[in-house]
Design a protein around this motif. Structure first.
Motif, PDB file in Angstrom:
ATOM      1  N   PRO A 156      -1.201  -8.522  10.026  1.00 37.80           N
ATOM      2  CA  PRO A 156      -2.629  -8.759   9.775  1.00 37.80           C
ATOM      3  C   PRO A 156      -3.433  -7.463   9.322  1.00 37.80           C
ATOM      4  CG  PRO A 156      -2.370  -8.543  12.017  1.00 37.80           C
ATOM      5  CD  PRO A 156      -1.006  -8.631  11.440  1.00 37.80           C
ATOM      6  N   GLY A 157      -3.161  -7.042   7.911  1.00 35.44           N
ATOM      7  CA  GLY A 157      -3.566  -6.070   7.213  1.00 35.44           C
ATOM      8  C   GLY A 157      -2.821  -5.761   5.904  1.00 35.44           C
ATOM      9  N   THR A 158      -3.572  -5.213   4.895  1.00 33.40           N
ATOM     10  CA  THR A 158      -3.080  -5.036   3.392  1.00 33.40           C
ATOM     11  C   THR A 158      -2.718  -3.461   3.462  1.00 33.40           C
ATOM     12  OG1 THR A 158      -5.014  -5.164   2.453  1.00 33.40           O
ATOM     13  CG2 THR A 158      -3.569  -7.137   2.660  1.00 33.40           C
ATOM     14  N   LEU A 159      -1.733  -2.983   2.877  1.00 37.50           N
ATOM     15  CA  LEU A 159      -1.573  -1.616   2.495  1.00 37.50           C
ATOM     16  C   LEU A 159      -2.178  -1.416   1.066  1.00 37.50           C
ATOM     17  CD1 LEU A 159      -0.564   1.070   3.422  1.00 37.50           C
ATOM     18  CD2 LEU A 159       1.441   0.612   1.935  1.00 37.50           C
ATOM     19  N   ASN A 160      -3.307  -0.459   1.110  1.00 35.95           N
ATOM     20  CA  ASN A 160      -3.940  -0.649  -0.404  1.00 35.95           C
ATOM     21  C   ASN A 160      -3.247   0.706  -0.954  1.00 35.95           C
ATOM     22  OD1 ASN A 160      -5.502  -2.536   0.452  1.00 35.95           O
ATOM     23  ND2 ASN A 160      -7.434  -1.577  -0.152  1.00 35.95           N
ATOM     24  N   LEU A 161      -3.003   0.681  -2.482  1.00 30.91           N
ATOM     25  CA  LEU A 161      -2.584   1.718  -3.230  1.00 30.91           C
ATOM     26  C   LEU A 161      -3.409   1.906  -4.489  1.00 30.91           C
ATOM     27  CD1 LEU A 161       1.316   0.547  -2.956  1.00 30.91           C
ATOM     28  CD2 LEU A 161       0.171   2.175  -1.712  1.00 30.91           C
ATOM     29  N   ALA A 162      -3.579   2.895  -4.809  1.00 31.16           N
ATOM     30  CA  ALA A 162      -4.269   3.582  -6.192  1.00 31.16           C
ATOM     31  C   ALA A 162      -3.084   3.926  -7.216  1.00 31.16           C
ATOM     32  CB  ALA A 162      -5.403   4.592  -5.830  1.00 31.16           C
ATOM     33  N   ARG A 178       4.080   2.718  -8.974  1.00 26.85           N
ATOM     34  CA  ARG A 178       3.675   3.806  -8.197  1.00 26.85           C
ATOM     35  C   ARG A 178       2.373   3.859  -7.686  1.00 26.85           C
ATOM     36  NH1 ARG A 178       7.447   5.115 -11.918  1.00 26.85           N
ATOM     37  NH2 ARG A 178       9.791   5.606 -11.075  1.00 26.85           N
ATOM     38  N   GLY A 179       1.868   4.180  -6.584  1.00 24.20           N
ATOM     39  CA  GLY A 179       0.858   4.557  -6.253  1.00 24.20           C
ATOM     40  C   GLY A 179       0.420   5.442  -5.056  1.00 24.20           C
ATOM     41  N   ARG A 180      -0.603   5.815  -4.590  1.00 23.66           N
ATOM     42  CA  ARG A 180      -1.032   6.807  -3.432  1.00 23.66           C
ATOM     43  C   ARG A 180      -1.748   5.736  -2.627  1.00 23.66           C
ATOM     44  NH1 ARG A 180      -2.019  10.651  -7.672  1.00 23.66           N
ATOM     45  NH2 ARG A 180      -0.460  12.238  -7.689  1.00 23.66           N
ATOM     46  N   VAL A 181      -1.352   5.931  -1.205  1.00 18.05           N
ATOM     47  CA  VAL A 181      -2.029   5.076  -0.319  1.00 18.05           C
ATOM     48  C   VAL A 181      -3.509   5.368  -0.116  1.00 18.05           C
ATOM     49  CG1 VAL A 181      -2.087   4.784   2.090  1.00 18.05           C
ATOM     50  CG2 VAL A 181       0.047   4.997   1.020  1.00 18.05           C
ATOM     51  N   ILE A 182      -4.452   4.437   0.158  1.00 17.53           N
ATOM     52  CA  ILE A 182      -5.799   4.758   0.349  1.00 17.53           C
ATOM     53  C   ILE A 182      -6.178   3.865   1.421  1.00 17.53           C
ATOM     54  CG2 ILE A 182      -6.228   5.482  -2.002  1.00 17.53           C
ATOM     55  CD1 ILE A 182      -7.392   2.602  -2.655  1.00 17.53           C
TER      56      ILE A 182
END
Length: 217
Positions: free
Chosen positions: A123-129, A90-94
């Protein structure tokens, strides 16, 4: 979109009893008719589909070779899932730094992900914290888990680093993958997710939103 995914969509529509036309595929897949036409031409050149004319327009059917390719792909996926275990993160979108977009527009990586994961990434990644202990433990478990490996590639003036990838879903959406570029500067608490979809738009995500990733390792 990979050849296998397009063939699967043609088979699915055929089984529903409707004639499959280029226009139908474009509407179902939300792609331009020019793009669909180009991909269908490639499939026909490989004898994976047949196209014929009817009063409804051009009708598309999967050949025996196309069905065989799809069966082989499904067999590989079934084996991979049966021999894998699921890790929930589980993570939060950053927001990222834009490096993912550059990374996923390079032909080597685009073609490698199509080959090894079965889809052409947006063309792009979704970053998660990652924000909880259990998720962080599962993230760390990926470091010692079996992955899909994109090897390092040497070009004339640079070296493109290798990538470890894990098939995944995000908020139930498939296909997707968690990717770890071997030269990444991200801390262990940050993961990157790729998909053929623009994930922020497809899942209506904004910075701070919580998501659940299911990774197969």
């Amino acid at each position: 979109m990979s050849e296998e995914c397009l063939i699967a969509k043609i088979v699915y529509l055929s089984n529903k009893g409707s004639e499959v036309t280029q226009q139908t595929l474009a509407e179902e897949l939300k792609m331009s008719q020019q793009t669909i036409s180009r991909k269908l031409r490639e499939l026909e050149e490989r004898s994976l589909i047949k196209r014929s004319l009817s009063k409804e327009g051009e009708v598309i059917r999967v050949t025996e070779n196309g069905e065989k390719l799809l069966e082989e792909c499904l067999s590989v996926l079934k084996t991979a899932i049966m021999t894998s275990h699921l890790l929930i993160i589980r993570g939060r979108v950053i927001s990222g730094l834009g490096e993912g977009r550059l990374f996923l527009t390079m032909p080597y990586y685009v073609e490698s992900f199509k080959k090894f994961l079965g889809f052409e990434p947006y063309p792009g990644t979704l970053n998660l914290a990652i924000y909880d202990r259990e998720s962080l433990e599962n993230r760390l478990a990926l470091d010692t888990s079996k992955s899909i490996n994109i090897p390092e590639y040497r070009e004339q003036n640079r070296v493109l680093g290798g990538v470890r990838a894990f098939p995944a879903s995000i908020n139930g959406l498939r296909p997707a993958a968690v990717v770890f570029p071997l030269r990444s500067v991200h801390p262990k608490s940050i993961i990157e997710v790729i998909s053929p979809y623009h994930l922020r738009k497809e899942l209506n995500l904004n910075d701070g939103d919580e998501v659940t990733v299911e990774a197969y390792a």
